[in-house]
Structure formats: C-alpha cells, structure tokens
Scaffold this motif. Structure first.
Motif, PDB file in Angstrom:
ATOM      1  N   LYS A  45       0.834  -1.202   0.000  1.00 20.53           N
ATOM      2  CA  LYS A  45       0.000   0.000   0.000  1.00 20.53           C
ATOM      3  C   LYS A  45       0.867   1.250   0.000  1.00 20.53           C
ATOM      4  N   ARG A  46       1.984   1.197   0.722  1.00 15.66           N
ATOM      5  CA  ARG A  46       2.884   2.357   0.783  1.00 15.66           C
ATOM      6  C   ARG A  46       3.460   2.663  -0.600  1.00 15.66           C
ATOM      7  N   ASP A  47       3.903   1.641  -1.315  1.00 20.00           N
ATOM      8  CA  ASP A  47       4.446   1.844  -2.660  1.00 20.00           C
ATOM      9  C   ASP A  47       3.373   2.330  -3.625  1.00 20.00           C
ATOM     10  N   TYR A  48       2.182   1.788  -3.481  1.00 21.74           N
ATOM     11  CA  TYR A  48       1.071   2.204  -4.337  1.00 21.74           C
ATOM     12  C   TYR A  48       0.719   3.667  -4.060  1.00 21.74           C
ATOM     13  N   ALA A  49       0.712   4.043  -2.792  1.00 24.02           N
ATOM     14  CA  ALA A  49       0.441   5.441  -2.432  1.00 24.02           C
ATOM     15  C   ALA A  49       1.501   6.354  -3.035  1.00 24.02           C
ATOM     16  N   LYS A  50       2.750   5.928  -3.016  1.00 22.85           N
ATOM     17  CA  LYS A  50       3.842   6.712  -3.606  1.00 22.85           C
ATOM     18  C   LYS A  50       3.649   6.833  -5.114  1.00 22.85           C
ATOM     19  N   ARG A  51       3.234   5.746  -5.743  1.00 18.35           N
ATOM     20  CA  ARG A  51       3.025   5.778  -7.187  1.00 18.35           C
ATOM     21  C   ARG A  51       1.883   6.730  -7.546  1.00 18.35           C
ATOM     22  N   LEU A  52       0.798   6.704  -6.769  1.00 17.73           N
ATOM     23  CA  LEU A  52      -0.310   7.629  -7.010  1.00 17.73           C
ATOM     24  C   LEU A  52       0.135   9.073  -6.808  1.00 17.73           C
ATOM     25  N   PHE A  53       0.973   9.296  -5.805  1.00 16.70           N
ATOM     26  CA  PHE A  53       1.543  10.619  -5.533  1.00 16.70           C
ATOM     27  C   PHE A  53       2.320  11.101  -6.762  1.00 16.70           C
ATOM     28  N   ASP A  54       3.133  10.223  -7.329  1.00 20.26           N
ATOM     29  CA  ASP A  54       3.919  10.562  -8.521  1.00 20.26           C
ATOM     30  C   ASP A  54       3.034  10.796  -9.740  1.00 20.26           C
ATOM     31  N   ILE A  55       2.000   9.990  -9.883  1.00 24.90           N
ATOM     32  CA  ILE A  55       1.067  10.164 -10.997  1.00 24.90           C
ATOM     33  C   ILE A  55       0.370  11.515 -10.888  1.00 24.90           C
ATOM     34  N   ALA A  56      -0.016  11.880  -9.665  1.00 27.93           N
ATOM     35  CA  ALA A  56      -0.654  13.185  -9.445  1.00 27.93           C
ATOM     36  C   ALA A  56       0.289  14.317  -9.853  1.00 27.93           C
ATOM     37  N   GLU A  57       1.552  14.180  -9.534  1.00 23.11           N
ATOM     38  CA  GLU A  57       2.534  15.202  -9.932  1.00 23.11           C
ATOM     39  C   GLU A  57       2.592  15.316 -11.450  1.00 23.11           C
ATOM     40  N   ASN A  58       2.540  14.182 -12.116  1.00 25.83           N
ATOM     41  CA  ASN A  58       2.538  14.177 -13.575  1.00 25.83           C
ATOM     42  C   ASN A  58       1.314  14.902 -14.115  1.00 25.83           C
TER      43      ASN A  58
END
Length: 175
Positions: A45-58
């Motif tokens: 879940k932590r990695d997925y949350a980080k990936r969503l965070f990065d996608i949002a930045e994109n």
C-alpha cells in the motif's frame, strides 16, 4: 495481439502500469485515460500510495488538476492506512500540501488554505530531524499566495512575516 497503446488504455479507463510506461509517454488524444489505477500484484500500500503521488505530480505538470486531486486524495487515504489515521508523518504532510496545491490551481482557495494549514501543523509536529525549513517555507509561501489570491492582504502579510522570521533564523545559523 493488442498494440502497445491498447494494452495501456482499456475501455474501462484502466492503465496497466506493469508495462513500466510513464503517462507523459502517452499521446494527447489519450489524455482522458486514467481515472482508475490497479495496484500491482505484490505492491505494498505504501508503494502504491507513492506511485499515485507521482502520478498526481505528472497530472499537475500537464495541468490536469482534477485528476491530480483524485490521485492525491487516494494517495493520502492509503498513507493514512499505512501509517495510522492520527500518525504525524512527513509523507502525509506532503500529500496534504499537494492536495492544497491542487485546490489552489482550480481556484478553491479556502479549501487550499485549509489543507495548507493541516500540512503546516503536521510539519511542525514531525520530528525536527525530519523537517527541513525548506518544506515549512514552501507551505508558508503557498499560504501567502492563496491569501493574496483571495484578496486577504492582512493574512498574507502575517504569514509572510513568519517566512521572514524563519529566513532570519537561518541566516543566524549560517553566520
């Protein structure tokens, strides 16, 4: 066999990120594509949350602020599950700041200010060794800008003074 883009964008708007592709690599005509992301099979879940965070930045870079907000909110929800709902953590403070930024981009300044204050309060509670003055200054600058966008000069000046105090303290440390 499906082509590259067909494997990424499906009819139900799901992106298969297992292909290790970046959203920026997709063409503009597919800008509608991502509302739902699938968690990778063994992804925490932590990695997925980080990936969503990065996608949002994109999305912010592409000026797709509503999609950025959706991903930032989901990232925050997951981070709260990972760290505990009341836990003060740097990653949660960063998500709160990004949610505020998303709101400011769509001119929801009151909501942005609320989230900036939540981020600032959390940054101030997080252990000093994990909080840099740059992070606090960034949130304070965002608060000043939001108040100015609202036309609230008095509040903007109050937070600008806090920035000046932090900067002067930093100059004393350097001297």
């Amino acid at each position: 066999m499906f082509g590259f883009k067909e494997r990424i964008v499906t009819s139900h708007v799901t992106v298969n990120l297992l292909l290790n592709t970046d959203i920026e690599d997709l063409s503009e005509d597919e800008g509608h594509m991502t509302k739902t992301y699938q968690r990778r099979q063994n992804e925490s879940k932590r990695d997925y949350a980080k990936r969503l965070f990065d996608i949002a930045e994109n999305y912010r870079k592409r000026k797709l602020y509503e999609l950025a907000l959706e991903n930032d909110l989901e990232s925050l929800r997951l981070k709260k599950q990972v760290f505990g709902g009341d836990t003060k953590h740097m990653d949660i403070a960063k998500s709160l700041n990004n949610i505020a930024v998303d709101h400011s981009y769509v001119h929801n300044y009151q909501t942005a200010i609320k989230y900036f204050h939540l981020s600032l309060a959390m940054l101030e509670e997080v252990s000093p060794q994990h909080t840099t003055h740059i992070q606090v200054l960034t949130v304070l600058q965002n608060i000043v800008k939001s108040y100015m966008d609202l036309g609230d000069q008095k509040s903007a000046e109050m937070y600008a003074k806090q920035i000046d105090i932090i900067n002067s303290q930093q100059m004393c440390i350097i001297s």
